[in-house]
Design a protein around this motif. Structure first.
Motif, PDB file in Angstrom:
ATOM      1  N   ASN A   1       0.788  -1.050  -0.059  1.00 10.65           N
ATOM      2  CA  ASN A   1       0.003  -0.039   0.006  1.00 10.65           C
ATOM      3  C   ASN A   1       0.674   1.374  -0.049  1.00 10.65           C
ATOM      4  O   ASN A   1       1.721   1.437   1.117  1.00 10.65           O
ATOM      5  CB  ASN A   1      -0.890  -0.122   1.164  1.00 10.65           C
ATOM      6  CG  ASN A   1      -1.778   1.151   1.236  1.00 10.65           C
ATOM      7  OD1 ASN A   1      -1.636   1.992   0.523  1.00 10.65           O
ATOM      8  ND2 ASN A   1      -3.018   0.848   2.122  1.00 10.65           N
ATOM      9  N   PRO A   2       0.781   1.875  -1.166  1.00 12.23           N
ATOM     10  CA  PRO A   2       1.905   3.114  -1.116  1.00 12.23           C
ATOM     11  C   PRO A   2       1.509   4.320  -0.305  1.00 12.23           C
ATOM     12  O   PRO A   2       2.103   5.200   0.144  1.00 12.23           O
ATOM     13  CB  PRO A   2       1.623   3.569  -2.630  1.00 12.23           C
ATOM     14  CG  PRO A   2       0.207   3.191  -2.899  1.00 12.23           C
ATOM     15  CD  PRO A   2       0.048   1.929  -2.125  1.00 12.23           C
ATOM     16  N   ASP A   3       0.109   4.492   0.150  1.00 15.20           N
ATOM     17  CA  ASP A   3      -0.529   5.462   0.994  1.00 15.20           C
ATOM     18  C   ASP A   3      -1.888   4.853   2.032  1.00 15.20           C
ATOM     19  O   ASP A   3      -2.842   5.041   1.547  1.00 15.20           O
ATOM     20  CB  ASP A   3      -0.909   6.766   0.126  1.00 15.20           C
ATOM     21  CG  ASP A   3      -1.049   7.811   1.209  1.00 15.20           C
ATOM     22  OD1 ASP A   3      -0.958   7.832   2.374  1.00 15.20           O
ATOM     23  OD2 ASP A   3      -1.578   8.990   0.603  1.00 15.20           O
ATOM     24  N   TYR A   4      -1.245   4.417   3.207  1.00 15.22           N
ATOM     25  CA  TYR A   4      -2.219   4.197   3.958  1.00 15.22           C
ATOM     26  C   TYR A   4      -2.879   5.112   4.659  1.00 15.22           C
ATOM     27  O   TYR A   4      -4.247   4.699   5.589  1.00 15.22           O
ATOM     28  CB  TYR A   4      -1.534   3.254   5.215  1.00 15.22           C
ATOM     29  CG  TYR A   4      -0.761   4.065   5.943  1.00 15.22           C
ATOM     30  CD1 TYR A   4      -0.864   4.460   7.104  1.00 15.22           C
ATOM     31  CD2 TYR A   4       0.754   3.843   5.496  1.00 15.22           C
ATOM     32  CE1 TYR A   4       0.033   5.322   7.855  1.00 15.22           C
ATOM     33  CE2 TYR A   4       1.796   4.548   6.373  1.00 15.22           C
ATOM     34  CZ  TYR A   4       1.511   5.205   7.523  1.00 15.22           C
ATOM     35  OH  TYR A   4       2.331   6.026   8.291  1.00 15.22           O
ATOM     36  N   ASN A   5      -2.550   6.246   4.470  1.00 16.65           N
ATOM     37  CA  ASN A   5      -3.509   7.475   4.934  1.00 16.65           C
ATOM     38  C   ASN A   5      -4.339   7.964   3.887  1.00 16.65           C
ATOM     39  O   ASN A   5      -4.970   8.906   4.182  1.00 16.65           O
ATOM     40  CB  ASN A   5      -2.549   8.629   5.487  1.00 16.65           C
ATOM     41  CG  ASN A   5      -1.624   8.154   6.747  1.00 16.65           C
ATOM     42  OD1 ASN A   5      -2.378   7.817   7.785  1.00 16.65           O
ATOM     43  ND2 ASN A   5      -0.463   8.203   6.729  1.00 16.65           N
ATOM     44  N   SER A   6      -4.608   7.454   2.850  1.00 14.61           N
ATOM     45  CA  SER A   6      -5.429   8.020   1.838  1.00 14.61           C
ATOM     46  C   SER A   6      -6.956   7.529   1.956  1.00 14.61           C
ATOM     47  O   SER A   6      -7.794   7.959   1.221  1.00 14.61           O
ATOM     48  CB  SER A   6      -4.975   7.536   0.229  1.00 14.61           C
ATOM     49  OG  SER A   6      -5.078   6.171   0.417  1.00 14.61           O
ATOM     50  N   GLY A   7      -7.326   6.804   2.893  1.00 17.25           N
ATOM     51  CA  GLY A   7      -8.828   6.218   3.230  1.00 17.25           C
ATOM     52  C   GLY A   7      -8.687   4.761   2.940  1.00 17.25           C
ATOM     53  O   GLY A   7      -9.673   4.200   3.349  1.00 17.25           O
ATOM     54  N   ASP A   8      -7.741   4.060   2.313  1.00 17.76           N
ATOM     55  CA  ASP A   8      -7.677   2.665   2.066  1.00 17.76           C
ATOM     56  C   ASP A   8      -6.547   2.165   3.118  1.00 17.76           C
ATOM     57  O   ASP A   8      -5.218   2.468   2.519  1.00 17.76           O
ATOM     58  CB  ASP A   8      -7.647   2.391   0.542  1.00 17.76           C
ATOM     59  CG  ASP A   8      -7.515   0.896   0.414  1.00 17.76           C
ATOM     60  OD1 ASP A   8      -7.575   0.282   1.323  1.00 17.76           O
ATOM     61  OD2 ASP A   8      -7.230   0.168  -0.636  1.00 17.76           O
ATOM     62  N   GLN A   9      -6.456   1.472   4.041  1.00 18.30           N
ATOM     63  CA  GLN A   9      -5.649   1.329   5.098  1.00 18.30           C
ATOM     64  C   GLN A   9      -4.946  -0.076   4.880  1.00 18.30           C
ATOM     65  O   GLN A   9      -3.636  -0.074   4.930  1.00 18.30           O
ATOM     66  CB  GLN A   9      -5.903   1.367   6.551  1.00 18.30           C
ATOM     67  CG  GLN A   9      -4.937   1.230   7.560  1.00 18.30           C
ATOM     68  CD  GLN A   9      -5.270   1.157   8.808  1.00 18.30           C
ATOM     69  OE1 GLN A   9      -6.229   0.271   9.204  1.00 18.30           O
ATOM     70  NE2 GLN A   9      -5.153   2.126   9.841  1.00 18.30           N
ATOM     71  N   ALA A  10      -5.467  -1.021   4.157  1.00 17.12           N
ATOM     72  CA  ALA A  10      -5.041  -2.459   4.318  1.00 17.12           C
ATOM     73  C   ALA A  10      -3.729  -2.406   3.538  1.00 17.12           C
ATOM     74  O   ALA A  10      -3.418  -1.980   2.346  1.00 17.12           O
ATOM     75  CB  ALA A  10      -6.144  -3.338   3.649  1.00 17.12           C
ATOM     76  N   GLY A  11      -2.575  -3.361   3.905  1.00 15.56           N
ATOM     77  CA  GLY A  11      -1.739  -3.459   3.300  1.00 15.56           C
ATOM     78  C   GLY A  11      -0.242  -3.493   3.978  1.00 15.56           C
ATOM     79  O   GLY A  11      -0.295  -3.404   5.445  1.00 15.56           O
ATOM     80  N   VAL A  12       0.933  -3.332   3.318  1.00  5.95           N
ATOM     81  CA  VAL A  12       2.289  -3.240   3.919  1.00  5.95           C
ATOM     82  C   VAL A  12       2.815  -2.116   3.239  1.00  5.95           C
ATOM     83  O   VAL A  12       2.845  -2.000   2.050  1.00  5.95           O
ATOM     84  CB  VAL A  12       2.833  -4.731   3.802  1.00  5.95           C
ATOM     85  CG1 VAL A  12       2.996  -5.093   2.486  1.00  5.95           C
ATOM     86  CG2 VAL A  12       4.210  -4.531   4.471  1.00  5.95           C
ATOM     87  N   GLY A  13       4.057  -1.739   3.936  1.00  7.55           N
ATOM     88  CA  GLY A  13       4.805  -0.635   3.339  1.00  7.55           C
ATOM     89  C   GLY A  13       5.360   0.308   4.433  1.00  7.55           C
ATOM     90  O   GLY A  13       5.333  -0.340   5.691  1.00  7.55           O
ATOM     91  N   TYR A  14       6.304   1.116   4.166  1.00  5.45           N
ATOM     92  CA  TYR A  14       6.966   1.887   5.098  1.00  5.45           C
ATOM     93  C   TYR A  14       6.091   2.894   5.727  1.00  5.45           C
ATOM     94  O   TYR A  14       5.223   3.478   4.972  1.00  5.45           O
ATOM     95  CB  TYR A  14       8.239   2.572   4.299  1.00  5.45           C
ATOM     96  CG  TYR A  14       9.238   1.641   4.007  1.00  5.45           C
ATOM     97  CD1 TYR A  14      10.208   1.033   5.025  1.00  5.45           C
ATOM     98  CD2 TYR A  14       9.521   1.395   2.644  1.00  5.45           C
ATOM     99  CE1 TYR A  14      11.022   0.097   4.420  1.00  5.45           C
ATOM    100  CE2 TYR A  14      10.449   0.466   2.122  1.00  5.45           C
ATOM    101  CZ  TYR A  14      11.242  -0.185   3.294  1.00  5.45           C
ATOM    102  OH  TYR A  14      12.333  -1.249   2.891  1.00  5.45           O
TER     103      TYR A  14
END
Length: 551
Positions: free
Chosen positions: A179-192
């Motif tokens: 997930n490139p941006d977990y703060n965009s409204g779609d949180q699920a996923g992995v990333g920095y």
């Protein structure tokens, strides 16, 4: 007022606390020059150099000079241990000592607040205030993210470690999307993680909001000023009494318009109680006259409870354990001093995973963190002398809740803090799911070339009972304290503030900090606290439309 408090200074607004919320409020309420504001901060100025170097988090966390060294009560579900619940005590509050993570949570968190009767607190209502409080410095959806020059800088991780990359690849192999941006409204996923770091330095709420405002003549900030009582005239708050030291003569500052409590989840509840605002039975035990009974003051206290797994790395694999010592540390300092990516300028949690404790859930109910470094068992951020990695997990929305209660009227005595971790059976099931997910993520083929063996809890810990026993003996706080002055309609007997954050039944008194959160966000609490303060500033200035019956 003048006759009852001769010689007392008077301002339009008195704000108790200079943390995330207090710093935002001080800035917004003084920006047009029409109102005067006094901020009372119990701690010192934020001059400690470790505050500003991101890696200094390890130092400030155990420094009573800039933190409240609170501890929980010994609990059955924590193996009788008292757990540290440190909070910031300096300009910037906890934003000056936290892990610098910027994490909004899920839209459903706020929609749930609105569904509880808090009008104007749904996700779409709050999104403009998240955007106003941040300066997103990276690629993003600008309809969802803010680019405000006077907001908190939110940057992407720039220090890359091969083990973190392998961990992310392993999670993707398990079916967890990147997930490139977990703060965009779609949180699920992995990333920095995104973090409040700019040009290698922490940017606290004090640096972003309070210090610029301190150049204005209509703002006065008083440090080492510990609030000891809210002054009431009938049912109206008219000022605050404070102390510079234990046993010192109390001083008074008066508020012509409002007293605003932004002292944090623990201290806001305690200050209300010692001022005679709270449950009558508790006030009776304290010997405090009941000035205004509110059953919910200090109740609904929640925190995220985390368990961590540790794995030893194979010989030759480089993690924080080697980089933070000797010649390698000197190299990292050199890189940091020249503005290059360095371990000194990274957050303690490196990689995020927002995922599900059990298949079939509609949205993530877990937050997991990964760091390419391992810490000694039972010690606070003390690195092992061998290379390793750490992964932790906690439940997004715990049902377990407890209380904060003053022990006496002495505000130099720590209050009773009881979060009742894992007391709800559902919380234990979700926690188990999180621990099993951690083990799967740490044992992927992608990580196998780097890691050797699990050292904590160890491969011998397998059954549900064994894992829960490990969680009791080793789990800890995430410092995400909320709920002790919960927002809710007047029809809710446990609510403390209304949906404009005014204390029910009183005039001139508002609460603006994480204590007003009705339920836990699926996130660290910093970003949402900033949003709450931005929204409250508009309430106070009359800039936000509300239904007529809410006025």
């Amino acid at each position: 007022m003048a006759t009852e408090h001769p010689g007392a200074d008077s301002f339009d607004y008195v704000i108790v606390g200079s943390g995330a919320a207090g710093s935002v409020l001080a800035n917004r309420l003084t920006e047009d020059g029409t109102a005067t504001v006094c901020v009372l901060e119990a701690g010192p100025p934020d001059r400690n150099p470790w505050i500003h170097i991101p890696a200094g988090f390890i130092k400030t966390l155990v420094d009573p000079g800039v933190t409240w060294q609170f501890k929980t009560e010994p609990l059955e579900m924590t193996g009788g241990r008292r757990i540290s619940t440190v909070q910031g005590r300096t300009l910037g509050g906890s934003s000056s000592v936290n892990g610098m993570i910027y994490n909004r949570g899920q839209p459903a968190d706020l929609d749930n607040w609105a569904q509880r009767g808090n009008r104007g607190w749904g996700y779409e209502d709050c999104l403009p205030y998240y955007r106003r409080s941040e300066n997103r410095m990276g690629i993003c959806d600008e309809a969802k993210r803010g680019r405000e020059e006077d907001g908190i800088p939110v940057t992407d991780n720039d220090w890359i470690n091969q083990v973190s990359e392998a961990f992310i690849a392993g999670c993707m192999g398990l079916g967890i999307p990147r997930n490139p941006d977990y703060n965009s409204g779609d949180q699920a996923g992995v990333g920095y993680f995104q973090r409040a770091i700019r040009r290698g330095m922490r940017v606290s709420a004090a640096r972003a909001f309070l210090h610029p405002a301190m150049r204005r003549p209509n703002l006065e900030v008083r440090t080492d000023a510990r609030a000891s009582a809210i002054l009431l005239e009938g049912k109206r708050a008219v000022g605050v009494q404070y102390l510079h030291a234990r046993g010192a003569a109390p001083k008074t500052v008066l508020a012509r318009r409002e007293v605003i409590l932004s002292a944090g989840t623990v201290n806001t509840a305690r200050l209300l109680q010692v001022s005679g605002i709270g449950p009558a039975d508790l006030l009776g035990r304290l010997g405090v006259p009941v000035r205004h009974e509110l059953r919910g003051v200090g109740a609904n206290f929640r925190d995220h409870y985390a368990s961590r797994f540790v794995m030893r790395a194979k010989p030759g694999v480089v993690t924080l354990n080697q980089l933070a010592r000797g010649v390698r540390l000197a190299q990292e300092v050199w890189r940091w001093s020249r503005g290059k990516p360095s371990i000194l300028a990274t957050s303690p949690s490196h990689v995020h995973v927002f995922w599900k404790s059990f298949e079939g859930l509609d949205m993530p109910d877990l937050q997991c963190v990964f760091t390419p470094g391992s810490y000694a068992e039972g010690k606070v951020y003390v690195l092992d002398d061998y290379p390793g990695v750490t992964a932790g997990a906690w439940q997004h929305r715990p049902e377990s809740h407890g209380w904060v209660r003053a022990r006496s009227t002495d505000v130099f005595e720590d209050p009773e803090i009881n979060p009742n971790y894992l007391s709800d059976p559902m919380d234990r099931q979700v926690h188990l799911g999180g621990m099993r997910l951690l083990r799967r993520m740490l044992n992927t083929p992608e990580l196998a070339p780097y890691l050797e063996t699990e050292t904590l809890p160890g491969p011998q810990v397998q059954s549900d009972d064994e894992l829960l026993d490990f969680a009791r003996r080793n789990g800890s706080t995430t410092y995400h304290l909320i709920g002790t002055a919960r927002m809710g309609p007047a029809s809710d007997p446990s609510a403390v503030v209304d949906d404009r954050l005014r204390v029910h039944g009183l005039q001139g008194l508002r609460v603006v900090d994480a204590s007003i959160m009705p339920s836990m966000p699926s996130a660290n609490t910093y970003a949402t606290t900033l949003m709450i303060a931005e929204k409250a500033a508009d309430f106070i200035r009359g800039r936000q439309a509300m239904p007529a019956e809410a006025a």
